[in-house]
Motif scaffolding. Structure first.
Motif, mmCIF file in Angstrom:
data_model
loop_
_atom_site.group_PDB
_atom_site.id
_atom_site.type_symbol
_atom_site.label_atom_id
_atom_site.label_comp_id
_atom_site.label_asym_id
_atom_site.label_seq_id
_atom_site.Cartn_x
_atom_site.Cartn_y
_atom_site.Cartn_z
ATOM 1 N N UNK A 70 11.666 -8.576 87.381
ATOM 2 C CA UNK A 70 10.078 -8.883 87.006
ATOM 3 C C UNK A 70 9.474 -9.662 85.647
ATOM 4 N N UNK A 71 10.286 -9.956 84.568
ATOM 5 C CA UNK A 71 10.209 -10.402 83.791
ATOM 6 C C UNK A 71 10.651 -11.704 83.785
ATOM 7 N N UNK A 72 11.001 -11.959 84.456
ATOM 8 C CA UNK A 72 11.416 -13.591 84.749
ATOM 9 C C UNK A 72 10.513 -14.626 85.727
ATOM 10 N N UNK A 73 9.831 -13.374 86.530
ATOM 11 C CA UNK A 73 8.703 -14.115 87.486
ATOM 12 C C UNK A 73 7.411 -14.187 86.747
ATOM 13 N N UNK A 74 7.501 -13.309 85.774
ATOM 14 C CA UNK A 74 6.163 -13.675 84.567
ATOM 15 C C UNK A 74 5.911 -14.641 84.243
ATOM 16 N N UNK A 75 7.448 -14.549 83.737
ATOM 17 C CA UNK A 75 7.428 -16.089 82.962
ATOM 18 C C UNK A 75 6.796 -17.358 83.902
#
Length: 81
Positions: A70-75
């Motif tokens: 999820x953090x990678x997708x937000x980035x």
């Protein structure tokens, strides 16, 4: 990246201010393999791996604080123009 069909695919460079490049290649590989194993398209695997590699340069050390999916997708969403 060359697909098995012989087609080249490319991903846009991500714009970051790197702090430490330790582990960036390993992080790219991990992200690329993770998405490959989840049946994602080659283009998306390349983009996700690139994001993981770019994010690895934003902190000191190669292993600390590996991001969640999820953090990678937000980035990645924040990188789109």
């Amino acid at each position: 990246m060359l697909e098995p069909s012989g087609t080249w695919i490319h991903a846009e460079a991500l714009h970051v201010a790197p702090i430490d490049m330790t582990g960036a290649g390993d992080s790219f590989n991990a992200g690329f393999l993770y998405t490959t194993l989840h049946g994602v398209s080659a283009e998306e695997c390349l983009r996700f791996g690139s994001a993981c590699g770019a994010m690895a340069t934003l902190r000191i050390g190669g292993v600390k604080g590996a991001p969640t999916t999820d953090v990678v997708r937000q980035f990645m969403a924040g990188q789109q123009r």
